[in-house]
Design a protein around this motif. Structure first.
Motif, mmCIF file in Angstrom:
data_model
loop_
_atom_site.group_PDB
_atom_site.id
_atom_site.type_symbol
_atom_site.label_atom_id
_atom_site.label_comp_id
_atom_site.label_asym_id
_atom_site.label_seq_id
_atom_site.Cartn_x
_atom_site.Cartn_y
_atom_site.Cartn_z
ATOM 1 N N GLN A 24 1.036 -1.247 0.201
ATOM 2 C CA GLN A 24 -0.387 -0.132 -0.036
ATOM 3 C C GLN A 24 1.163 1.451 -0.213
ATOM 4 O O GLN A 24 0.577 2.229 -0.273
ATOM 5 C CB GLN A 24 -1.062 -0.109 1.328
ATOM 6 N N ALA A 25 1.860 0.863 0.915
ATOM 7 C CA ALA A 25 2.871 2.358 0.012
ATOM 8 C C ALA A 25 3.855 2.596 -0.958
ATOM 9 O O ALA A 25 3.844 1.707 -1.649
ATOM 10 C CB ALA A 25 4.118 2.004 1.024
ATOM 11 N N GLY A 26 3.119 4.136 -1.241
ATOM 12 C CA GLY A 26 3.541 4.370 -2.451
ATOM 13 C C GLY A 26 4.990 5.087 -2.908
ATOM 14 O O GLY A 26 5.232 4.720 -1.671
ATOM 15 N N PRO A 27 5.423 4.979 -4.273
ATOM 16 C CA PRO A 27 6.655 5.557 -4.360
ATOM 17 C C PRO A 27 6.973 6.768 -3.948
ATOM 18 O O PRO A 27 7.967 6.860 -3.032
ATOM 19 C CB PRO A 27 6.639 5.423 -6.235
ATOM 20 N N CYS A 28 6.326 7.460 -3.792
ATOM 21 C CA CYS A 28 6.149 9.422 -2.821
ATOM 22 C C CYS A 28 6.003 8.911 -1.521
ATOM 23 O O CYS A 28 5.929 10.269 -0.580
ATOM 24 C CB CYS A 28 5.083 9.883 -3.641
ATOM 25 N N THR A 29 4.746 7.928 -1.326
ATOM 26 C CA THR A 29 4.789 7.953 0.734
ATOM 27 C C THR A 29 5.687 8.530 1.838
ATOM 28 O O THR A 29 4.826 9.419 2.044
ATOM 29 C CB THR A 29 4.836 6.610 0.979
ATOM 30 N N ALA A 30 7.003 8.778 1.767
ATOM 31 C CA ALA A 30 8.053 9.163 2.838
ATOM 32 C C ALA A 30 7.971 10.493 3.091
ATOM 33 O O ALA A 30 7.467 11.434 3.237
ATOM 34 C CB ALA A 30 9.040 8.251 2.206
ATOM 35 N N LYS A 31 8.180 11.168 1.041
ATOM 36 C CA LYS A 31 8.473 12.598 1.447
ATOM 37 C C LYS A 31 6.753 12.977 0.788
ATOM 38 O O LYS A 31 7.181 13.833 1.694
ATOM 39 C CB LYS A 31 8.418 12.315 -0.482
ATOM 40 N N VAL A 83 -4.232 19.785 -4.497
ATOM 41 C CA VAL A 83 -2.696 19.500 -5.148
ATOM 42 C C VAL A 83 -2.156 18.117 -4.132
ATOM 43 O O VAL A 83 -1.676 17.538 -4.572
ATOM 44 C CB VAL A 83 -1.237 20.688 -5.332
ATOM 45 N N LEU A 84 -2.086 18.301 -3.302
ATOM 46 C CA LEU A 84 -1.538 17.330 -2.105
ATOM 47 C C LEU A 84 -2.315 16.086 -2.334
ATOM 48 O O LEU A 84 -1.717 14.996 -2.206
ATOM 49 C CB LEU A 84 -1.433 17.749 -0.419
ATOM 50 N N ALA A 85 -3.360 16.618 -2.350
ATOM 51 C CA ALA A 85 -4.803 14.697 -2.675
ATOM 52 C C ALA A 85 -3.809 14.348 -3.998
ATOM 53 O O ALA A 85 -4.323 12.951 -4.109
ATOM 54 C CB ALA A 85 -5.920 15.424 -2.605
ATOM 55 N N ARG A 86 -4.117 15.143 -4.962
ATOM 56 C CA ARG A 86 -3.787 14.611 -6.033
ATOM 57 C C ARG A 86 -2.019 13.391 -5.731
ATOM 58 O O ARG A 86 -1.826 12.817 -6.404
ATOM 59 C CB ARG A 86 -3.684 15.749 -7.614
ATOM 60 N N ALA A 87 -1.409 13.939 -5.421
ATOM 61 C CA ALA A 87 0.547 13.284 -5.298
ATOM 62 C C ALA A 87 -0.026 12.351 -4.619
ATOM 63 O O ALA A 87 0.117 11.225 -4.636
ATOM 64 C CB ALA A 87 1.198 14.762 -4.308
ATOM 65 N N LYS A 88 -1.544 12.404 -3.131
ATOM 66 C CA LYS A 88 -1.612 11.332 -2.418
ATOM 67 C C LYS A 88 -2.687 10.393 -3.543
ATOM 68 O O LYS A 88 -1.858 9.146 -2.947
ATOM 69 C CB LYS A 88 -2.367 11.908 -1.449
ATOM 70 N N LYS A 89 -3.054 10.621 -4.388
ATOM 71 C CA LYS A 89 -3.581 9.688 -5.489
ATOM 72 C C LYS A 89 -2.799 9.241 -6.164
ATOM 73 O O LYS A 89 -2.314 7.673 -6.297
ATOM 74 C CB LYS A 89 -5.092 10.177 -6.157
ATOM 75 N N LEU A 90 -1.725 9.764 -6.869
ATOM 76 C CA LEU A 90 -0.483 9.248 -7.734
ATOM 77 C C LEU A 90 -0.600 8.204 -7.125
ATOM 78 O O LEU A 90 0.352 7.274 -7.684
ATOM 79 C CB LEU A 90 0.150 10.028 -8.312
ATOM 80 N N ASP A 91 0.017 8.312 -5.866
ATOM 81 C CA ASP A 91 0.890 7.554 -5.221
ATOM 82 C C ASP A 91 0.331 6.609 -4.626
ATOM 83 O O ASP A 91 1.544 5.523 -5.089
ATOM 84 C CB ASP A 91 1.977 8.665 -3.943
ATOM 85 N N THR A 100 6.140 12.657 -7.278
ATOM 86 C CA THR A 100 6.672 13.740 -7.417
ATOM 87 C C THR A 100 6.482 15.261 -8.097
ATOM 88 O O THR A 100 7.128 15.692 -7.601
ATOM 89 C CB THR A 100 8.242 13.399 -8.106
ATOM 90 N N ARG A 101 5.833 14.929 -9.235
ATOM 91 C CA ARG A 101 6.033 16.149 -9.438
ATOM 92 C C ARG A 101 4.445 17.091 -9.154
ATOM 93 O O ARG A 101 4.833 18.630 -8.601
ATOM 94 C CB ARG A 101 5.396 16.350 -11.179
ATOM 95 N N ALA A 102 3.470 16.374 -8.907
ATOM 96 C CA ALA A 102 2.302 16.914 -8.017
ATOM 97 C C ALA A 102 3.335 16.918 -6.756
ATOM 98 O O ALA A 102 2.658 18.558 -6.330
ATOM 99 C CB ALA A 102 1.246 15.828 -7.708
ATOM 100 N N LEU A 103 3.876 16.806 -5.966
ATOM 101 C CA LEU A 103 4.539 17.314 -4.456
ATOM 102 C C LEU A 103 5.152 18.524 -4.517
ATOM 103 O O LEU A 103 5.200 19.246 -3.633
ATOM 104 C CB LEU A 103 4.969 16.168 -4.001
ATOM 105 N N THR A 104 5.426 18.364 -5.966
ATOM 106 C CA THR A 104 6.074 19.576 -5.796
ATOM 107 C C THR A 104 5.950 20.686 -5.636
ATOM 108 O O THR A 104 6.279 22.237 -5.489
ATOM 109 C CB THR A 104 7.996 19.447 -7.499
ATOM 110 N N ASP A 105 4.575 20.415 -6.415
ATOM 111 C CA ASP A 105 3.453 21.686 -6.894
ATOM 112 C C ASP A 105 3.227 22.154 -5.532
ATOM 113 O O ASP A 105 2.488 23.585 -5.587
ATOM 114 C CB ASP A 105 2.598 21.340 -8.184
#
Length: 112
Positions: A24-31, A83-91, A100-105
């Motif tokens: 369940q942990a995605g590639p951006c979870t820790a970040k 934008v943060l919700a989008r990053a979590k969804k993509l994760d 990574t792009r959404a988190l940077t945004d």
């Protein structure tokens, strides 16, 4: 013999459940968690928070009203949270580059 079967079943079930949690942990979870923590810790500072580009009214030297300031703050927070919700969804979907792009945004919006 039944005891060995039960132990094997429990071992396999524990392994599968453990893998399920790890999967369940995605590639951006820790970040994302690190950024969430930084946002929570900085909420007490009035100098940090999401921002918006300067409005045309501000460029024309119009003075903001308390109501317009609150509206701008609400819009900024809503945009940031989206934008943060989008990053979590993509994760969750495992899309590393897009996450990574959404988190940077989100960081750019928050620390603007």
């Amino acid at each position: 013999m039944r005891f060995k079967s039960l132990v094997s079943f429990i071992t396999i079930a524990a392994t599968v459940l453990g893998l399920g949690v790890a999967a369940q942990a995605g590639p951006c979870t820790a970040k994302i968690k690190q950024f969430d923590k930084a946002v929570r810790e900085s909420k007490s500072s009035h100098n940090l928070g999401p921002g918006l580009p300067q409005s045309i009214d501000a460029q024309l030297s119009y003075q903001p009203t308390p109501k317009s300031v609150k509206q701008a703050e609400r819009r900024a927070w809503a945009g940031f949270e989206a934008v943060l919700a989008r990053a979590k969804k993509l994760d969750r979907e495992g899309k590393r580059a897009a996450c990574t792009r959404a988190l940077t945004d989100a960081k750019l919006i928050y620390f603007q």
